[in-house]
Design a protein around this motif. Structure first.
Motif: not given
Length: 393
Positions: A69-73, A245-252, A295-299
């Motif tokens: 349901t989710h894939l994160i890195t 942009t994705p719904e949830v993301s970090a940026y630098h 965490r937010q990427s996984c709902g």
């Protein structure tokens, strides 16, 4: 049922602590060996994970047994691979096109220049492309790989002698050239999600490229009520307007402030900033950049970012490897030092390999950028004075 694939890079990542609700449903493939993995549904340490396709193959195989349901890195170099897997397995998250636009620096500038200024640039196929660019835009210029990070493999060519020296190196097929932009560099670090917005701005103490000429480096946070911090945040928003942009993301985001008072994009990445940025953010704002993003990427829920302005801001400075056998001194004897760490894995006589190389680093606090900078420079002077030569026998 929630089922999460993780491609990990960070050697200290603790997903059981970060995602305790999902620990038994995590399938983790890691570039570094991790602790606290007993509760995972699946865990493998994969040497050179970011360079080999094993994790991608295994995730696809595991998905045949139970869909993810989710894939994160947490790793910039895995963003495109993760996006490709998501698209193939119908997992929500960042798309391949979005990942490429944040990874390939030439594509990035093509996209970003729709809404903000960027330096002039060009891809390089041959040395003639480089000489043509120099003829059109003059020295100095910066040559770098389009998908590298941490200031690795970057060359600044300031004249004909530098060009000749550069021409002796093995040519790469992934190079670009851009104008050298004068002025200090700032960075903006953010996590954005539906109903969640955290944005913080900082200034690098010195150029990230200074490590290759022996300059210690680090960064200092701006107070969020500083007018320039608000200007940087507005620039950040304008940059993102140009991107998918994705719904949830970090940026630098890295930004030049020119002598003409113009803000010019350097680069933007869709991941958490490296080096000491997460530690500084926790100290000042109590925000865990990685935890909030993943965490937010996984709902999963997270605490809202603080509404009140912080009492202090912080800065860090790294003492570079000295290229000779030296030992880092004890902790600097100043009450405003918040953290001090020595790199005990550094080989004697090592030199800086990239902008994150360090012999030791210090984090200090203060009421604003000016006070933090003064304290960092005082701590730097003390540390450099107290470096200990190590006998080589």
């Amino acid at each position: 049922m929630t089922n999460v694939a993780v491609i990990n890079y960070g050697p200290k990542s603790d997903y059981a602590a970060m995602l305790p609700e999902l620990a038994g449903r995590l399938h983790v493939f890691s570039h570094h060996e991790l602790a606290n993995t007993e509760s995972f549904a699946h865990y493998e340490y994969v040497p050179d994970c970011e360079f080999v396709p094993y994790a991608e193959l295994r995730i696809r195989q595991l998905a045949e047994e139970q869909p993810f349901t989710h894939l994160i890195t947490d790793n910039e170099y895995d963003l495109e691979r993760a996006a490709r897997i998501r698209e193939d397995l119908k997992i929500p998250g960042q798309s391949s096109g979005s990942a490429l636009s944040f990874r390939d620096k030439a594509v990035m500038k093509e996209v970003a220049r729709r809404t903000v200024p960027t330096a002039e640039f060009a891809r390089l196929e041959t040395i003639v492309d480089l000489t043509d660019f120099i003829a059109a835009h003059a020295y100095p210029v910066v040559v770098k790989p389009v998908k590298q990070g941490g200031s690795r493999d970057i060359s600044v060519l300031r004249g004909a002698e530098d060009l000749l020296e550069f021409s002796r190196r093995h040519w790469r097929e992934d190079l670009m050239v851009e104008e050298f932009v004068q002025g200090p560099m700032y960075h903006v670090d953010a996590v954005l999600a539906p109903g969640y917005r955290f944005v913080a701005s900082s200034r690098y103490v010195r150029s990230c490229l200074g490590v290759f000429s022996g300059q210690n480096n680090g960064s200092i946070q701006l107070h969020p009520e500083d007018a320039f911090a608000r200007r940087l945040e507005d620039f950040f928003d304008r940059v993102l307007e140009a991107f998918d942009t994705p719904e949830v993301s970090a940026y630098h985001l890295e930004v030049f402030h020119t002598p003409d008072d113009e803000l010019v994009l350097c680069e933007i990445a869709s991941r958490v900033g490296g080096d000491r940025i997460p530690a500084l953010t926790r100290l000042t704002y109590g925000v865990d950049l990685h935890g909030s993003w993943l965490r937010q990427s996984c709902g999963l829920p997270v605490d809202p970012p603080p509404a009140a302005a912080p009492a202090q801001v912080h800065g860090s400075l790294s003492i570079l490897p000295q290229g000779r056998p030296v030992r880092a001194p004890r902790r600097p004897p100043f009450p405003w030092v918040r953290r001090y760490e020595v790199n005990d894995k550094l080989a004697p006589g090592a030199v800086a390999q990239n902008s994150t190389s360090f012999l030791c680093f210090v984090i200090v606090g203060g009421r604003d950028l000016a006070q933090v900078e003064q304290r960092l420079l005082q701590a730097e002077a003390w540390l450099m004075e107290h470096l200990e030569e190590v006998p080589t026998s």
